[in-house]
Design a protein around this motif. Structure first.
Motif, PDB file in Angstrom:
ATOM      1  N   GLN A 150      -7.863 -14.598   8.188  1.00 45.12           N
ATOM      2  CA  GLN A 150      -8.965 -14.762   7.242  1.00 45.12           C
ATOM      3  C   GLN A 150      -9.616 -13.413   6.930  1.00 45.12           C
ATOM      4  O   GLN A 150      -9.928 -13.108   5.762  1.00 45.12           O
ATOM      5  N   VAL A 151      -9.821 -12.597   7.962  1.00 40.79           N
ATOM      6  CA  VAL A 151     -10.419 -11.278   7.744  1.00 40.79           C
ATOM      7  C   VAL A 151      -9.517 -10.433   6.862  1.00 40.79           C
ATOM      8  O   VAL A 151      -9.965  -9.773   5.914  1.00 40.79           O
ATOM      9  N   TRP A 152      -8.227 -10.456   7.136  1.00 38.60           N
ATOM     10  CA  TRP A 152      -7.295  -9.661   6.330  1.00 38.60           C
ATOM     11  C   TRP A 152      -7.141 -10.226   4.931  1.00 38.60           C
ATOM     12  O   TRP A 152      -6.879  -9.479   3.983  1.00 38.60           O
ATOM     13  N   ALA A 153      -7.353 -11.530   4.840  1.00 40.54           N
ATOM     14  CA  ALA A 153      -7.286 -12.105   3.491  1.00 40.54           C
ATOM     15  C   ALA A 153      -8.434 -11.566   2.634  1.00 40.54           C
ATOM     16  O   ALA A 153      -8.277 -11.363   1.428  1.00 40.54           O
ATOM     17  N   VAL A 154      -9.571 -11.326   3.259  1.00 43.59           N
ATOM     18  CA  VAL A 154     -10.721 -10.786   2.508  1.00 43.59           C
ATOM     19  C   VAL A 154     -10.642  -9.261   2.433  1.00 43.59           C
ATOM     20  O   VAL A 154     -10.830  -8.652   1.372  1.00 43.59           O
ATOM     21  N   LEU A 155     -10.345  -8.629   3.580  1.00 43.88           N
ATOM     22  CA  LEU A 155     -10.341  -7.165   3.617  1.00 43.88           C
ATOM     23  C   LEU A 155      -9.119  -6.554   2.928  1.00 43.88           C
ATOM     24  O   LEU A 155      -9.210  -5.424   2.423  1.00 43.88           O
ATOM     25  N   GLY A 156      -8.021  -7.275   2.945  1.00 48.30           N
ATOM     26  CA  GLY A 156      -6.794  -6.732   2.353  1.00 48.30           C
ATOM     27  C   GLY A 156      -6.989  -6.308   0.897  1.00 48.30           C
ATOM     28  O   GLY A 156      -6.717  -5.158   0.540  1.00 48.30           O
ATOM     29  N   PRO A 157      -7.468  -7.184   0.045  1.00 45.09           N
ATOM     30  CA  PRO A 157      -7.680  -6.784  -1.352  1.00 45.09           C
ATOM     31  C   PRO A 157      -8.750  -5.697  -1.508  1.00 45.09           C
ATOM     32  O   PRO A 157      -8.637  -4.802  -2.352  1.00 45.09           O
ATOM     33  N   ILE A 189      -9.524  -3.328   0.730  1.00 44.71           N
ATOM     34  CA  ILE A 189      -8.925  -2.054   1.147  1.00 44.71           C
ATOM     35  C   ILE A 189      -7.915  -1.583   0.104  1.00 44.71           C
ATOM     36  O   ILE A 189      -7.859  -0.386  -0.226  1.00 44.71           O
ATOM     37  N   ALA A 190      -7.142  -2.518  -0.424  1.00 46.37           N
ATOM     38  CA  ALA A 190      -6.168  -2.144  -1.447  1.00 46.37           C
ATOM     39  C   ALA A 190      -6.892  -1.583  -2.683  1.00 46.37           C
ATOM     40  O   ALA A 190      -6.462  -0.578  -3.279  1.00 46.37           O
ATOM     41  N   SER A 191      -7.993  -2.193  -3.025  1.00 38.99           N
ATOM     42  CA  SER A 191      -8.756  -1.736  -4.178  1.00 38.99           C
ATOM     43  C   SER A 191      -9.337  -0.356  -3.911  1.00 38.99           C
ATOM     44  O   SER A 191      -9.305   0.538  -4.773  1.00 38.99           O
ATOM     45  N   VAL A 192      -9.902  -0.173  -2.720  1.00 39.79           N
ATOM     46  CA  VAL A 192     -10.478   1.120  -2.378  1.00 39.79           C
ATOM     47  C   VAL A 192      -9.383   2.181  -2.342  1.00 39.79           C
ATOM     48  O   VAL A 192      -9.560   3.293  -2.880  1.00 39.79           O
ATOM     49  N   LEU A 193      -8.270   1.870  -1.749  1.00 38.16           N
ATOM     50  CA  LEU A 193      -7.173   2.836  -1.686  1.00 38.16           C
ATOM     51  C   LEU A 193      -6.630   3.156  -3.081  1.00 38.16           C
ATOM     52  O   LEU A 193      -6.328   4.321  -3.394  1.00 38.16           O
ATOM     53  N   SER A 194      -6.470   2.154  -3.882  1.00 36.10           N
ATOM     54  CA  SER A 194      -5.928   2.405  -5.221  1.00 36.10           C
ATOM     55  C   SER A 194      -6.913   3.250  -6.040  1.00 36.10           C
ATOM     56  O   SER A 194      -6.531   4.170  -6.753  1.00 36.10           O
ATOM     57  N   SER A 195      -8.236   2.980  -5.888  1.00 30.64           N
ATOM     58  CA  SER A 195      -9.182   3.795  -6.629  1.00 30.64           C
ATOM     59  C   SER A 195      -9.232   5.216  -6.061  1.00 30.64           C
ATOM     60  O   SER A 195      -9.372   6.192  -6.792  1.00 30.64           O
ATOM     61  N   PHE A 196      -9.117   5.334  -4.740  1.00 29.48           N
ATOM     62  CA  PHE A 196      -9.102   6.647  -4.125  1.00 29.48           C
ATOM     63  C   PHE A 196      -7.868   7.433  -4.573  1.00 29.48           C
ATOM     64  O   PHE A 196      -7.987   8.611  -4.932  1.00 29.48           O
ATOM     65  N   PHE A 197      -6.698   6.783  -4.548  1.00 31.06           N
ATOM     66  CA  PHE A 197      -5.489   7.479  -4.988  1.00 31.06           C
ATOM     67  C   PHE A 197      -5.540   7.779  -6.483  1.00 31.06           C
ATOM     68  O   PHE A 197      -5.021   8.791  -6.931  1.00 31.06           O
ATOM     69  N   THR A 198      -6.167   6.880  -7.177  1.00 27.26           N
ATOM     70  CA  THR A 198      -6.267   7.100  -8.624  1.00 27.26           C
ATOM     71  C   THR A 198      -7.119   8.331  -8.890  1.00 27.26           C
ATOM     72  O   THR A 198      -6.781   9.171  -9.716  1.00 27.26           O
ATOM     73  N   ARG A 199      -8.227   8.477  -8.240  1.00 25.49           N
ATOM     74  CA  ARG A 199      -9.091   9.630  -8.418  1.00 25.49           C
ATOM     75  C   ARG A 199      -8.438  10.885  -7.886  1.00 25.49           C
ATOM     76  O   ARG A 199      -8.587  11.972  -8.467  1.00 25.49           O
ATOM     77  N   PHE A 200      -7.770  10.749  -6.765  1.00 26.66           N
ATOM     78  CA  PHE A 200      -7.176  11.912  -6.155  1.00 26.66           C
ATOM     79  C   PHE A 200      -5.974  12.436  -6.961  1.00 26.66           C
ATOM     80  O   PHE A 200      -5.779  13.609  -7.072  1.00 26.66           O
ATOM     81  N   PHE A 201      -5.163  11.519  -7.458  1.00 27.84           N
ATOM     82  CA  PHE A 201      -3.978  11.940  -8.183  1.00 27.84           C
ATOM     83  C   PHE A 201      -4.209  12.057  -9.680  1.00 27.84           C
ATOM     84  O   PHE A 201      -3.373  12.571 -10.382  1.00 27.84           O
ATOM     85  N   MET A 202      -5.254  11.701 -10.126  1.00 26.42           N
ATOM     86  CA  MET A 202      -5.442  11.792 -11.574  1.00 26.42           C
ATOM     87  C   MET A 202      -6.394  12.814 -11.944  1.00 26.42           C
ATOM     88  O   MET A 202      -6.879  13.709 -11.768  1.00 26.42           O
TER      89      MET A 202
END
Length: 139
Positions: A117-124, A126-139
């Motif tokens: 349940q925790v990963w079901a909530v945290l997974g998206p 964390i994925a969102s935070v990572l994708s935005s972080f990578f997006t800012r970092f690589f773009m």
């Protein structure tokens, strides 16, 4: 051929002497038998005394046997009760082990479910935070 009074007296005296000898022998026999009776009486008294002691000892032995039998029955009952208590404790211990194992299994399942349940909530998130972080970092 007639015997005189003296000869008759002599025969009578001899006859009386024989009677006295026989009486003396009877007296000796009676004395001897009295001695034997004293010995036999002493032996009978000893035997009666021993029989009395044997009866006392027999009574004591019967009391001890009854006491031992009572103790044996008491110990047998106690042993049977102890055996029942031990079997009940073992049964309780097995039941408690099974209950603990079942509780741990349920707890493990709950933890796994909670983790999911925790990963079901945290997974998206964390994925969102990572994708935005990578997006800012690589773009």
């Amino acid at each position: 051929m007639t015997a005189g009074p003296y000869e008759n007296q002599k025969d009578i005296d001899q006859h009386i002497q024989r009677i006295y000898l026989k009486l003396d022998k009877f007296e000796e026999r009676i004395d001897h038998l009295e001695g034997q009776m004293i010995v036999v009486t002493k032996w009978l008294e000893r035997i009666e005394h021993r029989l009395g002691r044997m009866e006392d000892v027999r009574y004591d032995v019967l009391q001890v046997l009854n006491k031992l039998q009572t103790e044996l029955e008491t110990k047998a009952e106690k042993t049977e009760k102890d055996k029942d208590i031990i079997l009940q404790l073992l049964s309780n211990e097995n039941r408690d082990k099974e209950a603990l194992a079942q509780f741990m299994e349920v707890e493990k399942d709950r933890k796994q479910e909670r983790f999911l349940q925790v990963w079901a909530v945290l997974g998206p998130v964390i994925a969102s935070v990572l994708s935005s972080f990578f997006t800012r970092f690589f773009m």
